[in-house]
Design a protein around this motif. Structure first.
Motif, PDB file in Angstrom:
ATOM      1  N   GLN A   1      -5.283  22.337  11.533  1.00 43.86           N
ATOM      2  CA  GLN A   1      -5.621  23.394  10.488  1.00 43.86           C
ATOM      3  C   GLN A   1      -4.742  22.993   9.419  1.00 43.86           C
ATOM      4  O   GLN A   1      -3.604  22.953   9.344  1.00 43.86           O
ATOM      5  N   ASN A   2      -5.534  23.235   8.208  1.00 43.99           N
ATOM      6  CA  ASN A   2      -4.706  23.211   6.935  1.00 43.99           C
ATOM      7  C   ASN A   2      -4.162  22.040   6.759  1.00 43.99           C
ATOM      8  O   ASN A   2      -3.168  21.825   5.862  1.00 43.99           O
ATOM      9  N   ALA A   3      -4.465  20.839   7.221  1.00 44.22           N
ATOM     10  CA  ALA A   3      -4.314  19.432   6.956  1.00 44.22           C
ATOM     11  C   ALA A   3      -4.098  18.949   5.739  1.00 44.22           C
ATOM     12  O   ALA A   3      -5.340  19.331   4.795  1.00 44.22           O
ATOM     13  N   HIS A   4      -3.389  18.008   5.457  1.00 41.57           N
ATOM     14  CA  HIS A   4      -3.627  17.592   4.026  1.00 41.57           C
ATOM     15  C   HIS A   4      -4.192  16.210   4.066  1.00 41.57           C
ATOM     16  O   HIS A   4      -4.120  15.577   5.287  1.00 41.57           O
ATOM     17  N   ILE A   5      -4.469  15.349   2.987  1.00 40.76           N
ATOM     18  CA  ILE A   5      -5.376  14.235   3.016  1.00 40.76           C
ATOM     19  C   ILE A   5      -4.386  13.037   2.545  1.00 40.76           C
ATOM     20  O   ILE A   5      -3.814  13.371   1.536  1.00 40.76           O
ATOM     21  N   LEU A   6      -4.307  12.156   3.301  1.00 39.60           N
ATOM     22  CA  LEU A   6      -3.614  10.882   2.898  1.00 39.60           C
ATOM     23  C   LEU A   6      -4.452  10.141   1.952  1.00 39.60           C
ATOM     24  O   LEU A   6      -5.692   9.685   2.424  1.00 39.60           O
ATOM     25  N   VAL A   7      -4.019   9.719   0.907  1.00 41.05           N
ATOM     26  CA  VAL A   7      -5.070   9.181  -0.248  1.00 41.05           C
ATOM     27  C   VAL A   7      -4.043   7.651  -0.400  1.00 41.05           C
ATOM     28  O   VAL A   7      -3.177   7.618  -0.895  1.00 41.05           O
ATOM     29  N   PRO A   8      -4.694   6.494   0.171  1.00 43.86           N
ATOM     30  CA  PRO A   8      -4.298   5.207  -0.048  1.00 43.86           C
ATOM     31  C   PRO A   8      -4.347   4.741  -1.537  1.00 43.86           C
ATOM     32  O   PRO A   8      -5.319   5.090  -2.438  1.00 43.86           O
ATOM     33  N   LEU A   9      -3.223   4.130  -2.322  1.00 38.66           N
ATOM     34  CA  LEU A   9      -3.329   3.673  -3.430  1.00 38.66           C
ATOM     35  C   LEU A   9      -2.697   2.187  -3.286  1.00 38.66           C
ATOM     36  O   LEU A   9      -1.716   1.858  -2.740  1.00 38.66           O
ATOM     37  N   GLY A  10      -3.826   1.233  -3.835  1.00 35.30           N
ATOM     38  CA  GLY A  10      -3.355  -0.151  -3.676  1.00 35.30           C
ATOM     39  C   GLY A  10      -2.615  -0.520  -4.763  1.00 35.30           C
ATOM     40  O   GLY A  10      -2.605   0.071  -5.921  1.00 35.30           O
ATOM     41  N   PHE A  11      -1.632  -1.631  -4.726  1.00 34.77           N
ATOM     42  CA  PHE A  11      -0.813  -2.237  -5.697  1.00 34.77           C
ATOM     43  C   PHE A  11      -1.053  -3.307  -6.249  1.00 34.77           C
ATOM     44  O   PHE A  11      -1.501  -4.270  -5.492  1.00 34.77           O
TER      45      PHE A  11
ATOM     46  N   VAL B   1       0.836  -1.191   0.075  1.00 38.37           N
ATOM     47  CA  VAL B   1      -0.058  -0.133   0.015  1.00 38.37           C
ATOM     48  C   VAL B   1       1.001   1.146  -0.111  1.00 38.37           C
ATOM     49  O   VAL B   1       2.067   1.339   0.863  1.00 38.37           O
ATOM     50  N   ALA B   2       0.457   2.074  -0.695  1.00 39.93           N
ATOM     51  CA  ALA B   2       1.395   3.457  -0.954  1.00 39.93           C
ATOM     52  C   ALA B   2       0.324   4.474  -0.511  1.00 39.93           C
ATOM     53  O   ALA B   2      -0.784   4.259  -0.938  1.00 39.93           O
ATOM     54  N   TYR B   3       0.613   5.936  -0.261  1.00 39.72           N
ATOM     55  CA  TYR B   3       0.001   6.903  -0.036  1.00 39.72           C
ATOM     56  C   TYR B   3       0.412   8.056  -0.775  1.00 39.72           C
ATOM     57  O   TYR B   3       1.824   8.134  -0.577  1.00 39.72           O
ATOM     58  N   GLU B   4      -0.304   8.795  -1.331  1.00 36.48           N
ATOM     59  CA  GLU B   4      -0.074  10.220  -1.828  1.00 36.48           C
ATOM     60  C   GLU B   4      -0.744  11.185  -1.048  1.00 36.48           C
ATOM     61  O   GLU B   4      -1.772  10.795  -0.164  1.00 36.48           O
ATOM     62  N   LEU B   5      -0.343  12.282  -1.079  1.00 39.32           N
ATOM     63  CA  LEU B   5      -1.207  13.648  -0.388  1.00 39.32           C
ATOM     64  C   LEU B   5      -1.927  14.602  -1.348  1.00 39.32           C
ATOM     65  O   LEU B   5      -1.634  14.534  -2.523  1.00 39.32           O
ATOM     66  N   ARG B   6      -3.049  14.884  -0.791  1.00 40.08           N
ATOM     67  CA  ARG B   6      -3.700  15.673  -1.708  1.00 40.08           C
ATOM     68  C   ARG B   6      -4.165  17.114  -0.671  1.00 40.08           C
ATOM     69  O   ARG B   6      -4.042  16.916   0.530  1.00 40.08           O
ATOM     70  N   ARG B   7      -4.584  18.043  -1.303  1.00 37.61           N
ATOM     71  CA  ARG B   7      -4.836  19.379  -0.443  1.00 37.61           C
ATOM     72  C   ARG B   7      -6.433  19.017  -0.095  1.00 37.61           C
ATOM     73  O   ARG B   7      -6.990  18.108  -0.684  1.00 37.61           O
ATOM     74  N   ILE B   8      -6.952  19.967   0.583  1.00 34.40           N
ATOM     75  CA  ILE B   8      -8.399  19.875   1.164  1.00 34.40           C
ATOM     76  C   ILE B   8      -9.016  20.120  -0.052  1.00 34.40           C
ATOM     77  O   ILE B   8     -10.354  19.409  -0.203  1.00 34.40           O
ATOM     78  N   ASP B   9      -8.876  20.750  -1.114  1.00 35.83           N
ATOM     79  CA  ASP B   9      -9.620  21.063  -2.248  1.00 35.83           C
ATOM     80  C   ASP B   9      -9.691  19.842  -3.113  1.00 35.83           C
ATOM     81  O   ASP B   9     -10.257  20.009  -4.197  1.00 35.83           O
TER      82      ASP B   9
ATOM     83  N   PHE C   1       4.486  17.278   5.419  1.00 36.52           N
ATOM     84  CA  PHE C   1       3.109  17.977   5.318  1.00 36.52           C
ATOM     85  C   PHE C   1       2.236  17.429   6.612  1.00 36.52           C
ATOM     86  O   PHE C   1       2.074  16.349   6.877  1.00 36.52           O
ATOM     87  N   ALA C   2       1.361  18.335   7.334  1.00 37.30           N
ATOM     88  CA  ALA C   2       0.668  18.080   8.260  1.00 37.30           C
ATOM     89  C   ALA C   2      -0.585  17.219   7.694  1.00 37.30           C
ATOM     90  O   ALA C   2      -1.126  17.512   6.583  1.00 37.30           O
ATOM     91  N   VAL C   3      -1.081  16.135   8.210  1.00 39.68           N
ATOM     92  CA  VAL C   3      -2.024  15.420   8.124  1.00 39.68           C
ATOM     93  C   VAL C   3      -3.251  15.530   8.967  1.00 39.68           C
ATOM     94  O   VAL C   3      -4.099  14.814   9.029  1.00 39.68           O
TER      95      VAL C   3
ATOM     96  N   GLU D   1       2.702  17.421  -5.762  1.00 37.79           N
ATOM     97  CA  GLU D   1       3.944  16.860  -6.430  1.00 37.79           C
ATOM     98  C   GLU D   1       4.991  16.574  -5.394  1.00 37.79           C
ATOM     99  O   GLU D   1       5.857  17.383  -5.436  1.00 37.79           O
ATOM    100  N   ALA D   2       4.904  15.556  -4.421  1.00 36.49           N
ATOM    101  CA  ALA D   2       5.861  15.469  -3.545  1.00 36.49           C
ATOM    102  C   ALA D   2       6.126  13.993  -3.319  1.00 36.49           C
ATOM    103  O   ALA D   2       6.849  13.553  -2.280  1.00 36.49           O
ATOM    104  N   GLY D   3       5.854  13.198  -4.450  1.00 35.46           N
ATOM    105  CA  GLY D   3       6.170  11.844  -4.160  1.00 35.46           C
ATOM    106  C   GLY D   3       5.188  11.147  -3.378  1.00 35.46           C
ATOM    107  O   GLY D   3       3.946  11.466  -3.226  1.00 35.46           O
TER     108      GLY D   3
END
Length: 65
Positions: free
Chosen positions: A55-65, A13-21, A50-52, A26-28
């Motif tokens: 306030q102003n937290a980013h979102i962890l998005v799981p990516l299945g392989f 399992v890998a995770y990428e980050l997204r902004r709240i919007d 990045f804060a997860v 582009e951070a790997g």
């Protein structure tokens, strides 16, 4: 998590980050998360953090392989 404790993603399992919007960052991929005080940070493969939580937290998005 205790202060400065590190948690790594589960195998295959890998995770990428997204902004709240919903826009991407582009951070790997996330190498691990670490707690510092009341905030949990995600450290990425390009060495940025990045804060997860909080306030102003980013979102962890799981990516299945």
């Amino acid at each position: 998590m205790a202060d400065e404790e590190i948690a790594q993603p589960e195998p295959d399992v890998a995770y990428e980050l997204r902004r709240i919007d919903g826009s991407g960052i582009e951070a790997g991929f996330v190498e691990f998360v670490v707690r510092r005080g009341d905030v949990i940070f995600a450290r990425t493969t390009v060495g940025e953090e990045f804060a997860v939580t909080g306030q102003n937290a980013h979102i962890l998005v799981p990516l299945g392989f």
